[in-house]
Design an enzyme around this catalytic site. Structure first.
Site: not given
Ligand SMILES: Cc1ncc(C[n+]2csc(CCOP(=O)(O)OP(=O)(O)O)c2C)c(N)n1
Length: 562
Positions: A50, A112-113, A162, A475
């Site tokens: 979802e 439930f749910q 529901k 990143m």
């Molecule tokens: C849902 C979520 N969890 C954690 C983060 C923290 N976060 C920001 S950038 C990143 C790494 C992203 O890695 P990737 O998608 O492989 O992209 P890259 O930076 O390697 O281009 C993380 C874990 C986030 N922004 N969103």
């Protein structure tokens, strides 16, 4: 007045709002509304999670500028929507999320749910409704759509028990609704516009900062008319990227944490800043106290709550961006003739732009993020829609992928949600099937919602995933390199999966591109494909994104190399 069930009333009300597609997944608490869908022409797209339904509705809504609709059952179905609803809220995207709820008599009994989805979503929606009778549904749907798309858009939740879906009642479908205490300010105050005009005419170093509001109100033409009339250079926030063609001579690109070096340097030199549909987020302006000390600021925004929230301004103009820009251009045209491009400020802008070219270094490898994105731009038609995941992939896009046709780019800029880009690109494809749609991705992000590949194939929504695969959470790794002395933890994704095989497992197309030549061919093949294509591009895990404004610092402190 007609007699019908709550579910019938819901689907009929959605049809009356012009809904033609719904993204969702059924379950016990929303089966009556699903059953009613079988008797409707509304297309249903079955998601595999979802969260992706909400992102698809979001992507659809951003392109259509009308609420995208998603369905989920009670409990886990509803909580799975939450990240998507929060993402839409932070980016002011129009959405109507409709959840099933346990029957009225079971609410509050840990049935439930059962979950208090209204409690959970109150802080991340414009409004939440829970109809307590079938008769209320038509008016609630109408109000929900109006709230979601008017003023500053955003998500609305309608949570329907529901037994309310099953209840048969006399219902009427109102043509008009009024919401007490809610009347978005569309037309700007002309005195405020006149004050803005005076400031702009006196400015020696004016600058426009275009934000997401320009996209939302579709004010691209008005923005360009204003910039060209006074020859004002334009920077954008990241949310505003592509509000102004990035190949235009007055375009300086995005500002902020991963903004263009010239944009970050020049915005703080301006003496009058016209901020349009922007909220002065920390990501865009760095330190609030430091930003804009020496400039006068005009701030146009439809949301009065934004005025003075992050930044005190000199001239607030509360109104729809397009209406406000039209008023501004009209008043200015009476006062000035179109300016030439030979003033000292524009000369300085061009000098800085030249001098900053050396900041953008490339990585010493044949295939890099920068080169890949330039190649993608070269081969992609300007009307193609581009979205991104979150991480370095997003920031490289900010820096190295120019948006030529306004309104063709969006990303999760506010919540920064990994896993957003792919399902959102599918929603965008549903909204505009005639143009190519590309999700610029990192492997970590794509991994989060890659199961939507099933949707691309089963529902014939072929998008392209441009996967810059550094086998890591790049990143985060870059931050650990820069700020934690290379003490890496929790970033290694070397275990895979093999994304070419993943694509093939879903009967989509997977292509690995290990050289610029292979990449060229892969993009051309993907553009011709009638199934989704994942282009897996192995890049160096140590390819960093620069320039970079470190968190908690100002734009002037931009770092240009490690
Ligand atoms: C849902 C979520 N969890 C954690 C983060 C923290 N976060 C920001 S950038 C990143 C790494 C992203 O890695 P990737 O998608 O492989 O992209 P890259 O930076 O390697 O281009 C993380 C874990 C986030 N922004 N969103």
């Amino acid at each position: 007045m007609v007699e019908m069930s709550g579910s019938q009333a819901l689907i009929h009300a959605l049809e009356k709002e012009g809904t033609t597609i719904v993204f969702g997944m059924p379950g016990g608490a929303n089966l009556p509304m699903y059953d009613e869908l079988t008797r409707s022409n509304i297309r249903h797209v079955l998601v595999r999670h979802e969260q992706s339904a909400a992102h698809m509705a979001d992507g659809y809504g951003r392109i259509k500028r009308k609420p995208g609709v998603c369905f989920a059952t009670s409990g886990p179905g509803a909580t799975n929507l939450v990240t998507g609803i929060g993402t839409a809220y932070m980016d002011s995207a129009p959405m109507v999320a409709i959840t099933g709820q346990v029957p009225r008599a079971m609410i509050g009994r840990d049935a439930f749910q059962e979950c208090d989805i209204i409690g959970i979503c109150t802080g991340i929606t414009k409004y939440c409704f829970q109809p307590r009778s079938a008769a209320e549904i038509p008016e609630i749907v109408k109000k929900g759509f109006y709230l979601a798309e008017s003023g500053r858009p955003g998500p609305v939740l309608i949570d329907i028990p529901k037994d309310v879906q099953q209840e048969v009642s006399d219902v009427t479908f109102p043509e008009l609704i009024r919401i007490r205490g809610y009347s978005p300010h569309v037309d700007p105050d002309i005195d405020q516009v006149a004050r803005a005009v005076e400031l702009l005419l006196k400015a020696e170093r004016p600058m426009i900062m275009a934000g997401g509001g320009v996209h939302i109100s579709c004010a691209f033409h008005e923005l360009q008319a204003l910039a060209e009339l006074l020859m004002i250079p334009v920077v954008t926030t990241f949310k505003g990227k592509g509000a102004f063609p990035e190949n235009h001579p007055l375009a300086l690109g995005p500002i902020g944490m991963h903004g263009h070096a010239e944009a970050n340097k020049l915005i703080i030199e301006s003496d009058v800043l016209l901020a349009i549909g922007a909220r002065f987020s920390d990501r865009s302006v760095g330190k609030f106290d430091e930003f804009g000390q020496a400039m006068k600021i005009i701030h146009i925004d439809i949301d009065p709550a934004e005025i003075g929230k992050n930044k005190q301004v000199d001239v607030p103009v509360v109104g729809d961006v397009r209406a406000s820009l039209r008023a501004l251009v009209k008043m200015l045209t009476k006062r000035v003739a179109k300016k030439g491009g030979d003033c000292p400020w524009l000369k300085h802008i061009n000098e800085v732009r030249e001098s900053m070219k050396s900041v953008y270094k490339d990585h010493p490898r044949e295939i890099t993020a920068k080169k890949s994105l330039k190649k993608l731009r070269e081969l992609l038609p300007s009307e193609a829609i581009v979205t991104t995941e979150v991480g370095q992939c997003q920031m490289w896009t900010s820096l190295f992928f120019d948006i030529i046709q306004p309104g063709t780019f969006f990303s999760s800029t506010g919540l920064g949600t990994m896993g957003f880009g792919f399902p959102a690109s599918i929603g965008a494809k549903a909204a505009k099937p005639e143009v190519p749609v590309v999700d610029i991705a990192g492997d970590g992000s794509f991994n989060m919602t890659e199961n939507s590949l099933a949707v691309t194939v089963n529902d014939n929504l072929p998008v392209i995933v441009f996967l810059m695969n550094n086998q890591s959470l790049g990143m985060v790794a870059q931050w650990q390199r820069l700020f934690y002395n290379r003490r890496y933890i929790g970033i290694d994704l070397k275990g895979g999966p093999d994304f070419v095989k993943i694509a093939e497992a879903y009967s989509a197309q997977g292509i690995r591109a290990q050289s610029m030549d292979e990449l060229d061919k892969a993009i051309r093949t993907a553009l011709k494909s009638d199934v989704a294509t994942v282009i897996d591009i192995p890049i160096d895990p140590e390819e960093d994104v620069f320039p970079f404004v470190a968190p908690g610092t100002g734009l002037k402190d931009m770092i240009t190399a490690a």
